[in-house]
Enzyme design. Structure first.
Site, mmCIF file in Angstrom:
data_model
loop_
_atom_site.group_PDB
_atom_site.id
_atom_site.type_symbol
_atom_site.label_atom_id
_atom_site.label_comp_id
_atom_site.label_asym_id
_atom_site.label_seq_id
_atom_site.Cartn_x
_atom_site.Cartn_y
_atom_site.Cartn_z
ATOM 1 C CG ASN A 155 -1.956 -1.110 1.175
ATOM 2 O OD1 ASN A 155 -2.014 -1.861 0.202
ATOM 3 N ND2 ASN A 155 -2.760 -1.235 2.225
ATOM 4 C CB THR A 197 -16.343 38.342 -29.773
ATOM 5 O OG1 THR A 197 -17.152 39.269 -30.487
ATOM 6 C CG2 THR A 197 -15.075 39.048 -29.290
ATOM 7 C CG HIS A 198 -20.474 36.339 -29.696
ATOM 8 N ND1 HIS A 198 -21.107 35.723 -28.645
ATOM 9 C CD2 HIS A 198 -20.152 37.586 -29.257
ATOM 10 C CE1 HIS A 198 -21.191 36.555 -27.619
ATOM 11 N NE2 HIS A 198 -20.605 37.688 -27.957
ATOM 12 C CB SER A 211 -10.090 11.546 -49.063
ATOM 13 O OG SER A 211 -11.193 10.749 -49.430
ATOM 14 C CE LYS A 216 -11.729 16.566 -47.746
ATOM 15 N NZ LYS A 216 -12.556 15.501 -47.127
ATOM 16 C CD GLU A 264 -10.566 16.356 -38.842
ATOM 17 O OE1 GLU A 264 -11.142 17.100 -39.646
ATOM 18 O OE2 GLU A 264 -10.342 15.144 -39.068
ATOM 19 C CD GLN A 266 -4.977 -3.862 -9.422
ATOM 20 O OE1 GLN A 266 -4.441 -4.406 -8.457
ATOM 21 N NE2 GLN A 266 -5.618 -4.545 -10.357
ATOM 22 C CE LYS A 297 -1.154 0.589 -10.139
ATOM 23 N NZ LYS A 297 -1.870 1.017 -8.913
#
Length: 460
Positions: free
Chosen positions: A109, A154-155, A276, A282, A289, A321, A324
């Site tokens: 422990n 902003t926004h 792709s 692509k 991502e 346990q 980890k």
């Protein structure tokens, strides 16, 4: 081999053995386990708890194990219950019966608590190094883009013109805070738990301060019950990792948007993009991502441990346990995300002309036009109304504010003079914001210098 079993008449069910085992996860702490054991045996020798010859043999055997595991001459056997049982068994196989003395005065422990803390002390420093590498990449990009004008948002709507350097340095502040969080966390981590035993210490005259000095801990823990049942430091570390990932994810979101044909602010290196299987045109920002996606995984690791710990009574329980697996998954994910993300930032190409052209749209200089009127003595609220009407007029005409003639401007206020065109130029809008923290070249250079100072002066 198990470190227990004398009380049992029957062997453990194989499925239970597999279910109970943690060695596949905790074997990565072999170094910490051996170093902790060396410090422990040195203390037992100094306190005359064990014979000097036995202690010397155990210490030499542990050093032998460490060297040979690191050189792949000894393979850790996944059939053992945990790394602690493997080390003790391998030691006994190498030096004989003296190896069975190693566990004197300690429990798994307090042993696992020590191993975890040693592991996190090392990995905290490595994590700071990874963040510093990212800050170096930010510093390089910011230094090259002090005058690169872009729209600030902003926004997700165009707001005011800023510079790309100012933008990069905003993320630098986030990662600087991450470093300070790790430093602060380290103070609470730096308490040595060995000697707490299973929950109530031991009758042996242990010198816990000796072990703390051997392992470079600043102090020892003060309550044995808390020492073995505490996982606050793991939860706190997972919280820090989650915040780091949140910062990376926010930036990833913007990188993904900026790579689109609609924005075209940047282009990622081929090294940090993918294609792709069906669409040959692509070029996908998969690194960004994946960082964005893996953030949820790290959050999940944090929630896992919070949930595990929420109903556990004192002291140690087998539930713990599970700490980890969550910890190492989050740590590995965050470190790999930082390293890969840093490479992506280093190699991306900035489309400066596209950024500046975009800043010309969206009336990003409208606030500066209002400020121009304020300087003429008109109350700001009235100026706000006037400029709002001008913007509406421009929208109906399909023009920018800077395209308006003086005659058109006078329809809204006679205060306007020819100098207004200079006042609302993007360069002026940016560089007149000399308040510390702003986007002007004056302010940005101060921010760059402070970042450079932190990078150069940081001692790991």
């Amino acid at each position: 081999m198990k470190l227990w079993g004398g009380r049992f008449n029957e062997n453990t069910n194989k499925d239970v053995n597999d279910f109970n085992s943690s060695i596949r996860v905790d074997k990565r702490m072999y170094k910490e386990d051996i170093l902790g054991s060396i410090a422990h045996i040195k203390m037992l020798k100094a306190q005359n708890i064990l014979p000097i010859d036995s202690c010397k043999k155990i210490e030499e055997g542990l050093l032998y194990l460490l060297e040979n595991i690191e050189n792949n001459n000894i393979q850790i056997d996944d059939d053992f219950e945990d790394i602690h049982s493997f080390v003790e068994y391998a030691l006994t196989e190498h030096i004989g019966e003296a190896g069975k003395m190693l566990h004197t005065g300690r429990s798994r422990n307090d042993q696992v608590a020590l191993d975890l803390k040693l592991c996190l002390k090392d990995n905290s420093k490595l994590l700071i190094k990874d963040i510093l590498d990212l800050l170096k990449a930010i510093h390089e990009k910011a230094s090259k883009n002090i005058d690169t004008i872009m729209p600030g948002y902003t926004h997700m709507q165009k707001a005011q013109p800023i510079t790309l350097a100012h933008y990069f340095l905003a993320y630098a502040e986030m990662f600087k805070r991450d470093i300070s969080r790790i430093e602060d966390f380290f103070k609470r981590l730096d308490e040595m738990p060995l000697g707490s035993g299973a929950l109530a210490t031991t009758t042996y005259p242990l010198d816990r301060e000796f072990v703390a000095r051997e392992l470079n801990f600043s102090k020892i823990t003060l309550n044995s019950l808390d020492s073995v049942s505490d996982r606050d430091y793991v939860i706190e570390f997972l919280s820090i990792l989650s915040i780091i990932m949140m910062h990376l994810s926010r930036w990833s979101e913007e990188i993904i948007i900026w790579c689109t044909n609609e924005f075209n602010f940047i282009e990622l290196s081929d090294e940090y993009s993918t294609g792709s299987s069906i669409m040959p045109q692509k070029k996908n920002p998969d690194v960004a991502e994946l960082v964005r996606g893996k953030t949820g995984r790290v959050y999940g690791d944090l929630v896992t441990l919070l949930t595990v710990m929420k109903g556990i009574p004192l002291a140690y329980n087998k539930d713990m346990q599970e700490d980890k697996e969550a910890l190492f998954d989050a740590l590995d994910t965050t470190k790999l995300s930082l390293i890969t993300f840093t490479g992506m930032i280093k190699t991306l190409k900035v489309n400066k002309d596209v950024m500046e052209k975009s800043a010309h749209g969206g009336f990003t200089n409208a606030t500066d036009l209002a400020d121009y009127l304020v300087k003429s003595g008109i109350p700001f609220r009235k100026c706000h109304e006037i400029v709002g009407e001008i913007v509406l007029y421009c929208i109906e005409k399909g023009i920018c504010i800077s395209d308006m003639s003086m005659c058109e401007l006078h329809k809204f206020s006679k205060v306007f003079k020819e100098d207004v065109y200079n006042e609302i130029s993007l360069e002026n809008c940016v560089n007149q914001r000399k308040v510390i923290g702003g986007p002007s070249s004056y302010s940005v250079k101060i921010q760059i210098k402070e970042l450079e100072r932190l990078i150069n002066n940081y001692k790991l």
